[in-house]
Motif scaffolding. Structure first.
Motif, mmCIF file in Angstrom:
data_model
loop_
_atom_site.group_PDB
_atom_site.id
_atom_site.type_symbol
_atom_site.label_atom_id
_atom_site.label_comp_id
_atom_site.label_asym_id
_atom_site.label_seq_id
_atom_site.Cartn_x
_atom_site.Cartn_y
_atom_site.Cartn_z
ATOM 1 N N THR A 1 0.826 -1.207 0.000
ATOM 2 C CA THR A 1 0.000 0.000 0.000
ATOM 3 C C THR A 1 0.855 1.250 0.000
ATOM 4 O O THR A 1 0.593 2.201 -0.744
ATOM 5 C CB THR A 1 -0.926 -0.005 1.222
ATOM 6 N N ARG A 2 1.879 1.265 0.834
ATOM 7 C CA ARG A 2 2.768 2.426 0.861
ATOM 8 C C ARG A 2 3.544 2.573 -0.456
ATOM 9 O O ARG A 2 3.764 3.685 -0.941
ATOM 10 C CB ARG A 2 3.751 2.296 2.026
ATOM 11 N N VAL A 3 3.967 1.459 -1.037
ATOM 12 C CA VAL A 3 4.677 1.519 -2.312
ATOM 13 C C VAL A 3 3.752 2.036 -3.411
ATOM 14 O O VAL A 3 4.158 2.842 -4.261
ATOM 15 C CB VAL A 3 5.247 0.138 -2.668
ATOM 16 N N LEU A 4 2.493 1.596 -3.397
ATOM 17 C CA LEU A 4 1.532 2.068 -4.395
ATOM 18 C C LEU A 4 1.341 3.575 -4.290
ATOM 19 O O LEU A 4 1.326 4.290 -5.311
ATOM 20 C CB LEU A 4 0.195 1.345 -4.190
ATOM 21 N N THR A 5 1.205 4.085 -3.081
ATOM 22 C CA THR A 5 1.045 5.531 -2.901
ATOM 23 C C THR A 5 2.265 6.285 -3.410
ATOM 24 O O THR A 5 2.143 7.327 -4.068
ATOM 25 C CB THR A 5 0.808 5.847 -1.416
ATOM 26 N N ARG A 6 3.449 5.758 -3.128
ATOM 27 C CA ARG A 6 4.670 6.414 -3.582
ATOM 28 C C ARG A 6 4.765 6.413 -5.105
ATOM 29 O O ARG A 6 5.146 7.415 -5.718
ATOM 30 C CB ARG A 6 5.882 5.713 -2.976
ATOM 31 N N LEU A 7 4.418 5.316 -5.754
ATOM 32 C CA LEU A 7 4.474 5.254 -7.209
ATOM 33 C C LEU A 7 3.501 6.231 -7.850
ATOM 34 O O LEU A 7 3.821 6.869 -8.862
ATOM 35 C CB LEU A 7 4.183 3.824 -7.682
ATOM 36 N N ARG A 8 2.318 6.367 -7.280
ATOM 37 C CA ARG A 8 1.358 7.324 -7.823
ATOM 38 C C ARG A 8 1.810 8.761 -7.609
ATOM 39 O O ARG A 8 1.534 9.638 -8.438
ATOM 40 C CB ARG A 8 -0.023 7.099 -7.205
ATOM 41 N N GLU A 9 2.495 9.032 -6.502
ATOM 42 C CA GLU A 9 3.046 10.367 -6.299
ATOM 43 C C GLU A 9 4.110 10.697 -7.344
ATOM 44 O O GLU A 9 4.286 11.859 -7.707
ATOM 45 C CB GLU A 9 3.640 10.487 -4.894
ATOM 46 N N LEU A 10 4.791 9.680 -7.831
ATOM 47 C CA LEU A 10 5.778 9.857 -8.893
ATOM 48 C C LEU A 10 5.153 9.795 -10.276
ATOM 49 O O LEU A 10 5.867 9.836 -11.285
ATOM 50 C CB LEU A 10 6.869 8.786 -8.777
#
Length: 634
Positions: free
Chosen positions: A393-402
């Motif tokens: 979940t945290r990785v998904l949020t980070r990828l979308r921020e990028l």
């Protein structure tokens, strides 16, 4: 130091405190038969023993092979099902300097923290919490309770509460590893840094600009970027914090360079997945149909103005009345007017099905906005994210921020990250990745990277092998706990697919240094992985540090151990210095972050200064002065 936990992070943290910092550690773990995940914890215990053995051997070599030489710390294991008051008392919390609560359940950690604060108000607490907002409130509550119980203000009390999350610590590194060109980021209180991997320099090519060279990467014949699977491999390892001579002498080795960047913009708004944009409400064909009908109405209004000589607004109004069949028939008017009225009625008949289709499409868009999306046709160059647990979940949020396109694969429809995927409108494929057709549904044959971050090493490996069978050159990032297992996987995949890149990362390996640093009472800003090693970024007061105080920045630099990177602007205002003023006027200050970067080597550090430094784990341990200087000869 007391560490309480029920998974591999507790064992890794205990080994970190004893092996690197030389602390006496009491480890509180559930009984072996009650362990939730025996294989992982068993490997953690084995890894802890291996790390402690390596530390002992290094110290023995540093002392000339003297027998009986041991690190200063020791580990005592206490088995307890829960961190109750009796268990904490048995672990010696009342006399301990710091306590880390790293259970996998937030409620368990909070309950134990409240009990520990009552037993020892001066205890330094480090909690593992997934809920960020709750963690902020818990920090304030426990610090306030400590100040009231001791009668000492916050400034004079060493007891502090630090809330960390292994997911937040590891997610930026995992997301950065998944995509070529993205960066490893450390961010806190307006401070934004990124570590960029750069390929080896060509002959005659000058080094690229940057704040500092953090590391020289390993080199292999097939992977010059240094993507080794484990630092325990027999090949050349990375060189952390090299000096200028080492950087200039390096040939054929990639480098990790630190850069400072400004804030790139806000993250995706939370309501974006609920209220679609106007363009997403209707299909392209329907938008063209509506545009054509609007053009026809405009043409009829212009023709009516020419035929009747009426005002354009009145002619448009009459055309709309004819269009909706609510105008009187033009029986006794000119032939041109009658023809225009018939054409308007015909356009009105064509408009009805188009309006109905628009309503149905809009309703369908709003209904699917809260449901799972499927990967769109023609999708390519995306990241396939396997696992939507805490880390995923945290990785998904980070990828979308990028702003990186992502397709998620999850077997549990009630996983923690499903709500986040719906909110961010990320396509999700439900199914077991070990079953045929699941990765194909995620468009793995056109993907850029497979990022497998489930909690099972074998599942991540099976997904990687299956994906490589579909596309041999696919970039793969695996979450693997065991170093030996990661080494074997890396060597095998490199031999089978020499032209494909493979990365392996361990969440506990990335998180343990940050937890250990917080227990030592220093503010750890973040950690950046260099292959399977870690560089720490910490904010340190110069006062009381003989290796820093009254020394220039160049003299304070210890290659392979630590390096001063920035100076707090507040200390610059307290003690004006021409060198710092020059750096500030040249635009090398950190702007809103409050730090002055790119300090000259001639700047003298004094006791009122506060600096940010990059350090290895051993270097930070030596700088903190918690153990003898045994590592100089190792």
């Amino acid at each position: 130091m007391v560490v309480c936990g029920d998974d591999g992070l507790a064992h890794r943290l205990a080994a970190e405190l004893r092996g690197v910092y030389g602390e006496q550690v009491t480890l509180v773990v559930p009984p072996a038969e009650r362990t939730v995940r025996p294989p992982v914890v068993g490997r953690a215990r084995a890894a802890s023993a291996a790390l402690l053995g390596a530390v002992t051997a290094a110290v023995s070599r540093a002392n000339g092979g003297a027998g009986g030489s041991e690190p200063a710390g020791s580990v005592r294991v206490v088995e307890a099902g829960e961190a109750t008051e009796a268990a904490l008392a048995d672990a010696g919390v009342e006399q301990a300097a710091a306590l880390a609560l790293v259970y996998d359940d937030d409620e368990t950690n909070i309950r134990a923290a409240l009990t520990a604060r009552r037993l020892n108000p001066r205890l330094r607490l480090v909690l593992r919490l997934y809920n960020r907002r709750l963690g902020q409130h818990i920090e304030e509550l426990l610090d306030q309770a400590a100040a009231l119980a001791t009668g000492v203000g916050d400034a004079g009390l060493d007891a502090s509460t630090t809330v960390l999350s292994d997911a937040d610590t590891a997610a930026p590194a995992l997301a950065a590893t998944a995509v070529v060109g993205t960066t490893k980021v450390v961010q806190t209180d307006g401070l934004l840094l990124r570590a960029v991997e750069r390929p080896p320099l060509r002959p005659g090519q000058p080094p690229a600009a940057g704040l500092a060279t953090l590391a020289l990467l390993s080199t292999t014949s097939n992977d010059p970027a240094g993507a080794d699977g484990s630092e325990s491999s027999g090949e050349q390892g990375p060189l952390l914090l090299p000096d200028t001579e080492a950087v200039q002498a390096a040939r054929g080795r990639g480098a990790v360079v630190l850069e400072q960047v400004s804030y790139a913009g806000p993250s995706l708004p939370s309501g974006r997945g609920v209220v679609p944009s106007f363009a997403s409400l209707f299909s392209r064909r329907l938008r063209w149909s509506l545009a054509g009908l609007v053009g026809c109405v405009a043409a009829l209004a212009v023709a009516l103005t020419v035929v009747t000589g009426e005002h354009p607004l009145h002619a448009t109004y009459m055309t709309l009345l004819d269009l909706f069949a609510i105008n009187e028939p033009a029986l006794h008017q000119s032939l041109a007017r009658q023809i225009l009225q018939l054409l308007s009625g015909l356009i009105g008949l064509l408009l009805l099905p188009v309006l109905l289709a628009a309503v149905l499409e809009a309703l369908g868009t709003f209904r699917t906005a809260s449901a799972l999306r499927k990967p769109p046709r023609g999708l390519g160059g995306h990241v396939v994210l396997l696992g939507l647990g805490k880390i995923g979940t945290r990785v998904l949020t980070r990828l979308r921020e990028l702003h990186i396109p992502v397709v998620c694969v999850e077997s549990d429809p009630d996983a923690r990250g499903m709500a986040t995927a719906r909110r961010l409108r990320v396509p999700v494929v439900l199914g077991d990745v070990t079953q045929e057709g699941v990765l194909e549904a995620a468009k793995i044959h056109r993907a850029h990277t497979l990022l497998a971050v489930t909690s099972a090493d074998t599942t991540n490996l099976e997904a990687a092998l299956y994906a490589r069978s579909v596309r041999p050159d696919l970039r793969v990032v695996l979450r693997l706990y065991d170093d030996d297992f990661a080494t074997a996987v890396y060597r095998t995949l490199r031999a089978a697919h020499p032209h494909a890149l493979t990365r392996s990362r361990s969440v506990t390996h990335l998180a343990a240094p940050a937890f250990a640093g917080a227990m030592m009472g220093r503010q750890i800003l973040g950690a950046i992985p260099v292959e399977r090693r870690v560089l720490l970024f910490a904010a340190v007061e110069v006062a009381g540090q003989p290796q820093l105080e009254d020394r220039t920045v160049g003299q304070a630099f210890r290659p392979g151990a630590w390096r001063v990177l920035a100076l707090d602007r507040g200390s610059r205002e307290r003690r004006e210095e021409p060198a710092v003023e020059e750096a500030y006027e040249d635009g090398r200050a950190g702007g809103a972050s409050g730090w002055v970067w790119d300090l000259p080597d001639t700047y003298v550090l004094q006791k009122e200064d506060r600096v940010v430094l990059a350090a290895t784990r051993r270097g930070l341990a030596e700088l903190l002065g918690r153990r003898p200087r045994e590592w100089e000869g190792a």
